[in-house]
Design an enzyme around this catalytic site. Structure first.
Site, PDB file in Angstrom:
ATOM      1  N   LYS A 219       0.924  -1.429   0.249  1.00  0.00           N
ATOM      2  CA  LYS A 219       0.111  -0.017   0.070  1.00  0.00           C
ATOM      3  C   LYS A 219       0.736   1.382  -0.093  1.00  0.00           C
ATOM      4  O   LYS A 219       0.569   2.107  -0.629  1.00  0.00           O
ATOM      5  CB  LYS A 219      -1.178  -0.123   1.178  1.00  0.00           C
ATOM      6  CG  LYS A 219      -1.951  -1.227   0.982  1.00  0.00           C
ATOM      7  CD  LYS A 219      -2.998  -1.035   2.267  1.00  0.00           C
ATOM      8  CE  LYS A 219      -4.081  -2.004   2.084  1.00  0.00           C
ATOM      9  NZ  LYS A 219      -5.021  -2.021   3.159  1.00  0.00           N
ATOM     10  N   LYS A 320      -6.156 -10.014  -6.123  1.00  0.00           N
ATOM     11  CA  LYS A 320      -7.067 -10.050  -5.263  1.00  0.00           C
ATOM     12  C   LYS A 320      -8.345  -9.141  -5.600  1.00  0.00           C
ATOM     13  O   LYS A 320      -7.810  -7.810  -5.619  1.00  0.00           O
ATOM     14  CB  LYS A 320      -6.857 -10.113  -3.805  1.00  0.00           C
ATOM     15  CG  LYS A 320      -7.704 -10.410  -2.693  1.00  0.00           C
ATOM     16  CD  LYS A 320      -7.271 -10.109  -1.401  1.00  0.00           C
ATOM     17  CE  LYS A 320      -8.295 -10.422  -0.399  1.00  0.00           C
ATOM     18  NZ  LYS A 320      -7.657 -10.226   1.098  1.00  0.00           N
ATOM     19  N   LYS A 323     -11.897  -3.595  -2.728  1.00  0.00           N
ATOM     20  CA  LYS A 323     -12.819  -2.363  -2.370  1.00  0.00           C
ATOM     21  C   LYS A 323     -11.898  -0.979  -2.939  1.00  0.00           C
ATOM     22  O   LYS A 323     -12.477  -0.183  -3.370  1.00  0.00           O
ATOM     23  CB  LYS A 323     -13.246  -2.268  -1.059  1.00  0.00           C
ATOM     24  CG  LYS A 323     -13.938  -3.490  -0.695  1.00  0.00           C
ATOM     25  CD  LYS A 323     -14.704  -3.148   0.659  1.00  0.00           C
ATOM     26  CE  LYS A 323     -13.504  -3.374   1.771  1.00  0.00           C
ATOM     27  NZ  LYS A 323     -14.147  -3.416   3.233  1.00  0.00           N
TER      28      LYS A 323
END
Length: 459
Positions: A219, A320, A323
């Site tokens: 991230k 994956k 969201k």
């Protein structure tokens, strides 16, 4: 004791004879005489047998009485009363399962199939008490499922959407099958012990442990280290606090969360080793009136595998479903209307190979779509589906997949609307869950404070 027993037996049998005889009016006088003679005979006989020093006249009287009676003989036996030791009280052990999902954005098919539906299976299969005869122990299972809204703010978020997405996630838990009578549903921030324990554990956790966390690296690379907050770096410690607050010994996690659970286990060992040993620790516990065993329970992973396959992106079979992906067509949201679901499946990425097959490393999109097709039809087998689709092309398979997803999600969407519109019911479920969670979490937090040496408030 013998006198009383034999005499009462004689009285009972004599009285019975008298009662039988008394049914005949003509025999009533004879019956009464028989009762008197029998009682006299029995009493005298008993006294003679117990006291052999009695005179011979007593024996003669006994003999005549026995002759007049109907030669009834009574046998006296000594009965040993066996003392039955009651079984020891059974031990009761509580086993807790805890898990949660972030409320950021809409929950998608990966959240539902990979997590929430697995929780429902755990809840329904393991809610009954289990008794072990060898250890005389009854094991009770308690389920706690929370909406982890504190984790949702580790990345930039819209304050206007946070409340609605939090309540929506809780409603979706219930709509998907979480039963508030079997499991506790609550919002993480409604239990203040989560954030306080996270700070205590932050002060115990070495920095280099967190630097090894893969998700932070991924991230941070995407967002840029300058814009990433400290919360993203330390959120695995908050996750550890979430787990160990409830002394959860089993935690349902996917393979991608395994590293975080291992960190929680390391933190538990380090904390218990630093603060929960020796005489001073026992003295602190005694003063606080709490047991002096280690503060935290070391959790075990319940890795979701069969029936909980990782759901990958519709635009990249190697990534994956997420969201946070900017492209909404990369995922199926649980609340997507049927028309949008069909459009997303129609446009999802496939390949140029003929036929459809499973587990070919060169065809990740085929494997992903087949996994979804199987997951939304849990009554079917992998072999059954393979026989159905192996000779189809993508144009033939995609409508089948879209219909299967729509049919599976439709009852969940209907139930969700009912729960979300009933604000009073939803709030009552969340309040009950928070009350139950606070009761357990506050005890654990207090034990952590005692172990670390904090001055406790005088109650």
């Amino acid at each position: 004791m013998k006198v009383s027993s034999i005499t009462m037996s004689a009285l009972f049998m004599a009285s019975t004879r008298g009662m039988i005889a008394a049914f005949s009016p003509l025999a009533s006088k004879t019956a009464i005489g028989n009762i008197r003679r029998t009682v006299t005979s029995t009493t005298t006989s008993t006294q003679s047998s117990l006291f052999p020093a009695c005179s011979s006249s007593t024996s003669l009287s006994q003999e005549k009485s026995n002759t007049r009676s109907s030669s009834i003989r009574f046998m006296s036996t000594e009965t040993e009363i066996e003392t039955v030791t009651p079984p020891p009280p059974k031990k009761v052990r509580t086993r807790r399962i805890l898990s949660g999902v972030q409320p950021t954005g809409s929950l998608h098919l990966g959240n539902y199939l990979g997590a929430i539906r697995q929780w429902v299976d755990f809840q329904n299969k393991e809610c009954e008490p289990v008794f072990n005869e060898e250890t005389n122990t009854e094991t009770l299972t308690e389920n706690f499922f929370c909406v982890v809204d504190l984790h949702a703010i580790t990345m930039p978020h819209d304050p206007k959407e946070l409340e609605e997405s939090t309540l929506g996630s809780a409603a979706l838990y219930i709509a998907a099958g979480i039963d508030p009578s079997k499991s506790k549903v609550f919002i993480q921030s409604h239990v203040p012990a989560h954030s306080e324990l996270a700070w205590l554990l932050n002060c115990v956790t070495p920095m280099n442990w967190l630097e090894r966390m893969i998700q932070f690296k991924d991230k941070a690379r995407k967002q840029g280290t300058e814009s990433v907050g400290v919360g993203l770096f330390t959120y695995p410690v908050l996750m550890a606090a979430d787990i160990i607050l409830y002394q959860a010994d089993r935690v349902p996690v996917g393979e991608d969360q395994r590293q975080h659970l291992e960190l929680a286990r390391d933190i538990v060992r380090r904390f218990n080793d630093m603060y929960c040993k020796g005489g001073p620790f026992k003295k602190r516990c005694k003063k606080a009136g709490i047991p002096s065993f280690p503060t935290f329970t070391e959790p075990e992973a319940m890795i979701v595998k069969e029936g909980g396959a990782r759901v990958m992106s519709l635009t990249d079979g190697t990534s994956k479903m997420s969201k946070s992906d900017q492209n909404d067509y990369s995922r199926i949201n649980v609340m997507d209307p049927p028309k949008l679901i069909r459009d997303k499946i129609k446009k999802c990425k496939t390949d140029v190979f003929e036929g459809i097959e499973w587990d070919n490393p060169q065809r990740p999109e085929a494997t992903n779509l087949l996994n979804i097709y199987l997951a939304v039809q849990p009554e079917r087998t992998k072999q059954d589906i393979l026989e159905e689709v192996q000779d189809l092309n993508w144009g033939q398979f995609k409508p089948l997949l879209a219909d299967a997803i729509v049919n599976h999600l439709e009852p969940i969407q209907t139930k969700y609307k009912e729960v979300r519109e009933n604000e009073e019911y939803l709030q009552s479920v969340l309040n009950d869950g928070a009350d139950a969670a606070n009761q357990i979490a506050s005890k654990t937090l207090n034990s952590a404070r005692v172990a670390m040496g904090f001055a406790l408030r005088d109650s």
